[in-house]
Every structure is written in structure tokens, then in C-alpha cells.
Scaffold this active site. Sequence first.
Site, PDB file in Angstrom:
ATOM      1  N   GLU A 160      32.028  -9.597   2.126  1.00  0.00           N
ATOM      2  CA  GLU A 160      31.887 -10.593   1.233  1.00  0.00           C
ATOM      3  C   GLU A 160      33.391 -10.474   0.377  1.00  0.00           C
ATOM      4  OE1 GLU A 160      30.045 -12.800   0.020  1.00  0.00           O
ATOM      5  OE2 GLU A 160      28.046 -12.152   0.773  1.00  0.00           O
ATOM      6  N   LYS A 216      34.299  -5.877  -7.308  1.00  0.00           N
ATOM      7  CA  LYS A 216      34.576  -4.549  -6.849  1.00  0.00           C
ATOM      8  C   LYS A 216      34.853  -4.555  -5.175  1.00  0.00           C
ATOM      9  CE  LYS A 216      30.480  -3.866  -4.743  1.00  0.00           C
ATOM     10  NZ  LYS A 216      29.861  -3.587  -3.662  1.00  0.00           N
ATOM     11  N   GLY A 267      18.929  -6.225   2.400  1.00  0.00           N
ATOM     12  CA  GLY A 267      17.494  -6.693   1.989  1.00  0.00           C
ATOM     13  C   GLY A 267      16.379  -5.851   2.887  1.00  0.00           C
ATOM     14  N   SER A 313      21.250  -5.499   6.201  1.00  0.00           N
ATOM     15  CA  SER A 313      21.102  -4.165   5.567  1.00  0.00           C
ATOM     16  C   SER A 313      20.339  -4.034   4.372  1.00  0.00           C
ATOM     17  CB  SER A 313      22.426  -3.241   5.928  1.00  0.00           C
ATOM     18  OG  SER A 313      23.317  -4.052   4.938  1.00  0.00           O
ATOM     19  N   TYR A 326      21.219  -3.711  11.675  1.00  0.00           N
ATOM     20  CA  TYR A 326      21.871  -3.611  10.457  1.00  0.00           C
ATOM     21  C   TYR A 326      21.340  -2.135   9.758  1.00  0.00           C
ATOM     22  CZ  TYR A 326      22.363  -8.587  10.753  1.00  0.00           C
ATOM     23  OH  TYR A 326      22.772  -9.974  11.024  1.00  0.00           O
ATOM     24  N   HIS A 340      16.432 -16.101   9.023  1.00  0.00           N
ATOM     25  CA  HIS A 340      16.170 -17.391   9.730  1.00  0.00           C
ATOM     26  C   HIS A 340      16.090 -17.458  11.184  1.00  0.00           C
ATOM     27  CE1 HIS A 340      20.537 -16.469   9.830  1.00  0.00           C
ATOM     28  NE2 HIS A 340      20.530 -17.523  11.054  1.00  0.00           N
TER      29      HIS A 340
END
Length: 344
Positions: free
Chosen positions: A281, A191, A13, A11, A49, A32
Site C-alpha cells: 500500500e 506510516k 482480513g 492476511s 497469506y 472474490h
Amino acid sequence: MSKVAVLGAGSWGTALSIVLADNGHDVRLWTHRKEQADMINSSHKNEKYLEIMIPRTIKAHHDLAKAVADVSVVVVVVPSKAIREVCTSLDQYITKDITIVHASKGIEPESLKRISEMIDEEMDNYAYEDIAVLSGPSHAEEVGKRQPTTVTVSSLNEQKAEIIQDLFINEAFRVYTSPDILGVELGGALKNIIALGAGISDGLGYGDNAKAALITRGLAEIARLGTSLGANPLTFLGLPGVGDLIVTCTSVHSRNWRAGNLLGKGRDLDEVLDQMGMVVEGVRTTKAAHQFAEKQQIEMPITNGIYKILFENEKPKTVVDQLMNRTKREEMDDLAALLSKKYS
């Protein structure tokens, strides 16, 4: 017009590719997965995305060599766990004249390396001081729709930072510069941990009072760790700090908030990650920050509480009770300590 390769067709990128295309640049979006590249080129969509039409001028590639051929700028936007593999492959195509900027957010567990440090370790043909980072309060969904967004770019090389500022800035996407690459990267990574906590709080059914306290005390933890490593405490009061923290902790666009919300509702971590279908993340960064706190001997009770929920199967309600019943202390002690690092 510049030729730019954006590595990572998730999303973020995709959204950054749209900004660059709007600015008239020749944009190559690398993934990829061949099937994803073919789909983007044929339908001009990346629906998994980002639900928005992609400018026809953006060309998707699955061959890295073709994606980066003759480019002047490479934008790295892959998940933190893929940074080393992608940069190892990228190294053979890079010369010192190319500008590399990353827009990924995370810290590597065990090594405790930031994204720029991982890039530096895997790329023999590029100097660390020339790496730039783009970060700030910026949901991909809103950037893709050209809604007003403001971010920060940082590099030890001021010229490289200004190159990226000029490359991206437009009437909907404002870019500031900062010399504090350490603080900018740490703010963007840490964060996500607090956003998990905000989602957990909402999932438990707590209100705005709880979330405001979580965000504020979470910012204190981020600044406490960041300044112990040498970051400028004022960076955490800017876009890469409190700005990014607010947007990630308060919006349903945030995948870290959504993951935390499911955890707060009683789902286990594996089930949550499977349901999300995209990288969260904050999970990986929580593990790294927990290790960082122990190494630096920094008190990070919120981070450690979220670590217990993620990796030690502690109940969210139990962690909240533990946080609320900690030993009483003076809030201004934290602020005074942070400011003394700046002005002493």
C-alpha cells in the site's frame, strides 16, 4: 453473538476473522476468488497469506450476497484500489441498521480521498458519519497467533465506534476508541511511506541511528500534513500514529519494510512488487501523499524523496545524501507549530 461479514481474505482480513471467531461471532470471510474460498473451507488454511490454522467456525464465501446476508456488521479489509468496486457491489445489500467498519489503509491518488470517503462516495445507502475505521500497530501474523495487540477504532458516530470496540475486544486484542477519524486514517495510511523508507535505509546497510531519525522525522511529516487537514495532532502520538509507525518500520512482518529493503538493495520497483506477490500500500500512498503535500503546500522531504525513488528512478543513496544536506533548521519549530494547532 453477531453475524459478521469480513470482506477481503488477505492476511489482515483472515487475522481479524480469527479474532471475531474467538469472540464467538458467526463469521463469513469473503473473497472474490472461488478457489480460495474452497481451499479455506476444506483445509481451514489460507497459506499464501497467513500460516496458521483457521477456526472451523469461519465460513469462506465467494458470493458477496451470501456473505452479507443477515449480517449486523461488515468489516471491509480489501486493498485501497479495490474499495470502490467492492463498495459499489455492497451498496445494494446494506441497510442503515448494519455497522460498517473498514480496516484498510491508504489514500487514493488524484482524488486524495481517504478510505472512509471512498466508501461514502460509492454507497448511497449508508451515511458517512456511521462509518468506522479500525487501525493501529497490528501485524496480522501476530494477531492470528493471539499475541497481545492494541488498536483504535474511530467514527463520527460514537455508538458505532463502541459497537466495533465491543465486537473485537478480548484478552489478546485490546481496542480503544477515538473521535478523530481523520487522524486515525491518515496515520494508518501515511506510516506505510515511512516504512518503505525504513526498509530502504536497512537495505542500504545503514544502522539504527538512521532509522530512528527517519521514524522521528517521518512522524513530523505525517503530523504536519494531518494537522493541516484538521486532524488532532495528539492522535499521531497514539496507537494509530507513532504506535503503527514503530511496528511497521521495524519488523520483517511489514511488507512495506520488505519492499523498501529490496529497493535499498538495488532492485527496481516492478521487480520488487512482482517478488512480493501481495499489495504494497505504501507505493500507492506515496503518490497520493506527494500530491497532497503539493496541494496543501506542506513540506514533506522524506515522502518526496521516496517518491523520487519509486517514480522518478532516483538512486536511494542520492536521496539520502539530499536529505542529509538540507538547509539546517530548528527541530522545536515543528513541535511548537503542531501543538499550537491543538491549543490555539
